[in-house]
Motif scaffolding. Structure first.
Motif, PDB file in Angstrom:
ATOM      1  N   ASN A   1       0.865  -1.419  -0.343  1.00 35.23           N
ATOM      2  CA  ASN A   1      -0.166   0.128  -0.177  1.00 35.23           C
ATOM      3  C   ASN A   1       0.684   1.412   0.711  1.00 35.23           C
ATOM      4  O   ASN A   1       2.218   1.296   0.781  1.00 35.23           O
ATOM      5  CB  ASN A   1      -0.915  -0.547   1.148  1.00 35.23           C
ATOM      6  CG  ASN A   1      -2.275  -0.855   1.077  1.00 35.23           C
ATOM      7  OD1 ASN A   1      -2.974  -1.596   0.137  1.00 35.23           O
ATOM      8  ND2 ASN A   1      -2.366  -1.430   2.701  1.00 35.23           N
ATOM      9  N   VAL A   2       0.335   2.112  -1.149  1.00 34.96           N
ATOM     10  CA  VAL A   2       1.083   3.140  -0.358  1.00 34.96           C
ATOM     11  C   VAL A   2       0.769   4.442   0.556  1.00 34.96           C
ATOM     12  O   VAL A   2      -1.091   4.719  -0.506  1.00 34.96           O
ATOM     13  CB  VAL A   2       1.451   3.877  -1.726  1.00 34.96           C
ATOM     14  CG1 VAL A   2       1.826   5.430  -2.105  1.00 34.96           C
ATOM     15  CG2 VAL A   2       1.856   3.264  -3.026  1.00 34.96           C
ATOM     16  N   VAL A   3       0.570   4.810   1.290  1.00 37.12           N
ATOM     17  CA  VAL A   3       0.063   6.374   1.806  1.00 37.12           C
ATOM     18  C   VAL A   3       0.828   7.281   1.790  1.00 37.12           C
ATOM     19  O   VAL A   3       2.076   6.999   2.188  1.00 37.12           O
ATOM     20  CB  VAL A   3       0.125   5.331   2.924  1.00 37.12           C
ATOM     21  CG1 VAL A   3      -0.067   6.144   3.893  1.00 37.12           C
ATOM     22  CG2 VAL A   3      -0.970   4.440   3.361  1.00 37.12           C
ATOM     23  N   LYS A   4       0.211   8.186   1.345  1.00 31.74           N
ATOM     24  CA  LYS A   4       0.986   9.756   1.749  1.00 31.74           C
ATOM     25  C   LYS A   4       0.800  10.358   3.174  1.00 31.74           C
ATOM     26  O   LYS A   4      -0.582  10.429   3.762  1.00 31.74           O
ATOM     27  CB  LYS A   4       0.287  10.474   1.139  1.00 31.74           C
ATOM     28  CG  LYS A   4       0.881  12.353   0.950  1.00 31.74           C
ATOM     29  CD  LYS A   4       0.562  12.950   0.044  1.00 31.74           C
ATOM     30  CE  LYS A   4       1.079  14.013   0.213  1.00 31.74           C
ATOM     31  NZ  LYS A   4       0.088  15.898  -0.578  1.00 31.74           N
ATOM     32  N   THR A   5       2.017  10.209   3.986  1.00 35.32           N
ATOM     33  CA  THR A   5       2.074  10.629   5.319  1.00 35.32           C
ATOM     34  C   THR A   5       2.598  12.117   5.215  1.00 35.32           C
ATOM     35  O   THR A   5       3.147  12.544   6.495  1.00 35.32           O
ATOM     36  CB  THR A   5       2.746   9.452   5.608  1.00 35.32           C
ATOM     37  OG1 THR A   5       4.761  10.160   5.104  1.00 35.32           O
ATOM     38  CG2 THR A   5       2.884   7.828   6.210  1.00 35.32           C
ATOM     39  N   GLY A   6       2.678  12.605   4.371  1.00 33.45           N
ATOM     40  CA  GLY A   6       3.352  14.195   4.671  1.00 33.45           C
ATOM     41  C   GLY A   6       3.740  14.214   3.226  1.00 33.45           C
ATOM     42  O   GLY A   6       3.861  13.561   1.868  1.00 33.45           O
ATOM     43  N   GLU A   7       4.205  15.521   2.464  1.00 25.94           N
ATOM     44  CA  GLU A   7       4.494  16.070   1.649  1.00 25.94           C
ATOM     45  C   GLU A   7       6.601  15.782   1.296  1.00 25.94           C
ATOM     46  O   GLU A   7       6.260  14.587   2.256  1.00 25.94           O
ATOM     47  CB  GLU A   7       5.180  17.642   2.111  1.00 25.94           C
ATOM     48  CG  GLU A   7       3.733  18.425   2.306  1.00 25.94           C
ATOM     49  CD  GLU A   7       2.546  18.196   1.662  1.00 25.94           C
ATOM     50  OE1 GLU A   7       3.173  18.147   0.163  1.00 25.94           O
ATOM     51  OE2 GLU A   7       1.954  17.701   1.514  1.00 25.94           O
ATOM     52  N   VAL A   8       6.309  15.391   0.195  1.00 24.53           N
ATOM     53  CA  VAL A   8       7.706  14.590  -0.146  1.00 24.53           C
ATOM     54  C   VAL A   8       8.906  14.853   0.231  1.00 24.53           C
ATOM     55  O   VAL A   8       9.207  14.529   0.424  1.00 24.53           O
ATOM     56  CB  VAL A   8       8.263  14.959  -2.138  1.00 24.53           C
ATOM     57  CG1 VAL A   8       9.333  14.883  -2.168  1.00 24.53           C
ATOM     58  CG2 VAL A   8       6.825  14.724  -3.111  1.00 24.53           C
ATOM     59  N   SER A   9       9.229  16.100   0.948  1.00 26.10           N
ATOM     60  CA  SER A   9      10.637  16.552   1.841  1.00 26.10           C
ATOM     61  C   SER A   9       9.957  15.874   3.337  1.00 26.10           C
ATOM     62  O   SER A   9      11.701  15.583   4.203  1.00 26.10           O
ATOM     63  CB  SER A   9      10.014  18.211   2.260  1.00 26.10           C
ATOM     64  OG  SER A   9       9.291  18.462   2.977  1.00 26.10           O
ATOM     65  N   THR A  10       9.193  15.316   3.383  1.00 25.72           N
ATOM     66  CA  THR A  10       9.330  14.508   4.402  1.00 25.72           C
ATOM     67  C   THR A  10       9.092  12.761   4.971  1.00 25.72           C
ATOM     68  O   THR A  10       8.902  12.300   5.737  1.00 25.72           O
ATOM     69  CB  THR A  10       7.688  14.419   4.610  1.00 25.72           C
ATOM     70  OG1 THR A  10       6.774  14.367   4.474  1.00 25.72           O
ATOM     71  CG2 THR A  10       7.517  16.151   5.230  1.00 25.72           C
ATOM     72  N   ALA A  11      10.263  12.626   3.525  1.00 26.76           N
ATOM     73  CA  ALA A  11       9.867  10.742   2.847  1.00 26.76           C
ATOM     74  C   ALA A  11      10.754  10.656   4.240  1.00 26.76           C
ATOM     75  O   ALA A  11      10.549   9.536   5.123  1.00 26.76           O
ATOM     76  CB  ALA A  11      10.296  11.156   1.579  1.00 26.76           C
TER      77      ALA A  11
END
Length: 135
Positions: free
Chosen positions: A1-11
């Motif tokens: 599963n792909v879950v967006k946990t924040g903006e790209v900069s927070t990876a």
């Protein structure tokens, strides 16, 4: 599963979250298994009981019996998780967020490297926890 946990900069922050939790769950499993073995509990039954409780976790389910049987076949090397812990430590330090549990877990991995276990499986970290209990 792909879950967006924040903006790209927070990876990277998400990776640190994963490392902190994973390594401390592993340490909790190791300490629990050590306690259970020292108190005559049946490991298979402990794993079943905990698997049906809020304490259930994937690390115990996948590795509990292996640890109890000293079956340390290499799947994930200690040095690889140690590298992730170093990164998590640096990241939390740079953000001025002290993490005592992370520090303890990292010190166990440091001890594993001192014992020349870098290329061994992370389940063998149990032996480091067991040895530390004799101190």
């Amino acid at each position: 599963n792909v879950v967006k946990t924040g903006e790209v900069s927070t990876a990277l922050a998400m990776k640190v979250c994963h490392t902190i939790l994973y390594a401390q769950i592993q340490n909790g499993v190791n300490e629990m298994l050590l306690y259970a073995s020292k108190n005559g509990l049946y490991i298979d039954d402990i794993i079943t009981a905990l698997g049906n409780s809020p304490a259930s976790n994937t690390f115990l389910a996948e590795n509990g019996k292996k640890i109890a049987n000293s079956d340390f076949k290499v799947k994930t090397k200690i040095k690889d998780v140690h590298k992730q812990l170093d990164f998590a430590h640096d990241f939390t330090f740079d953000n001025k967020i002290p993490m005592k549990g992370l520090e303890l877990t990292k010190s166990l991995y440091d001890s594993a490297l001192d014992r020349k276990l870098a290329s061994h499986d992370i389940t063998e970290l149990y032996t480091v926890v067991e040895r530390a209990s004799h101190s």
